[in-house]
Scaffold this motif. Sequence first.
Motif, PDB file in Angstrom:
ATOM      1  N   LYS A 259       3.026   5.203  -1.721  1.00  0.00           N
ATOM      2  CA  LYS A 259       3.803   4.256  -2.577  1.00  0.00           C
ATOM      3  C   LYS A 259       3.271   2.680  -2.371  1.00  0.00           C
ATOM      4  N   LYS A 260       3.575   2.117  -3.503  1.00  0.00           N
ATOM      5  CA  LYS A 260       3.081   0.634  -3.203  1.00  0.00           C
ATOM      6  C   LYS A 260       4.312  -0.008  -2.647  1.00  0.00           C
ATOM      7  N   LEU A 261       4.170  -0.819  -1.431  1.00  0.00           N
ATOM      8  CA  LEU A 261       5.041  -1.567  -1.043  1.00  0.00           C
ATOM      9  C   LEU A 261       5.222  -2.941  -1.930  1.00  0.00           C
TER      10      LEU A 261
END
Length: 144
Positions: A141-143
Amino acid sequence: MNRIIQNVLLSFAMAASVSAWYSQADFSIMNIKLLTVPVFFLIVYGLSLVIAEDVRNAFKKVLWFDKREDKRPIWQVGVGIIFFFAQIGFVETFARSLMQFNLGGMPLYIIFSFMNAFLLTVIYEEVFYVEEKVAKQYKFKKLK
């Protein structure tokens, strides 16, 4: 090297089994020995060396070895069976005097062959088994 060892042991097991079957026959050719090795065993061993690879491939097809995701358990069972029957064949062909000993009704040579086959399979696996490692794709997941 792995296949060569398996083929030699498999052909030994096949030749020893056939020799053991016919060793008690009344045919004089079955009892001819060359340096305490039955000549019939040598002939069958030569023939079984030729077909050992085909026998291994036939068992792989029957057990769907190539279609399995995890090949390790069936590989261990196959190698263990080869070791087990090679030892059984050795006793039945070359050391028949060891067949008389029992342990609670079970022939002792079968018990020792089973234990040895288990240990030899573990050792053989450590030396020859190569596990194909497949790189798994992970999604992160993109932070924010």
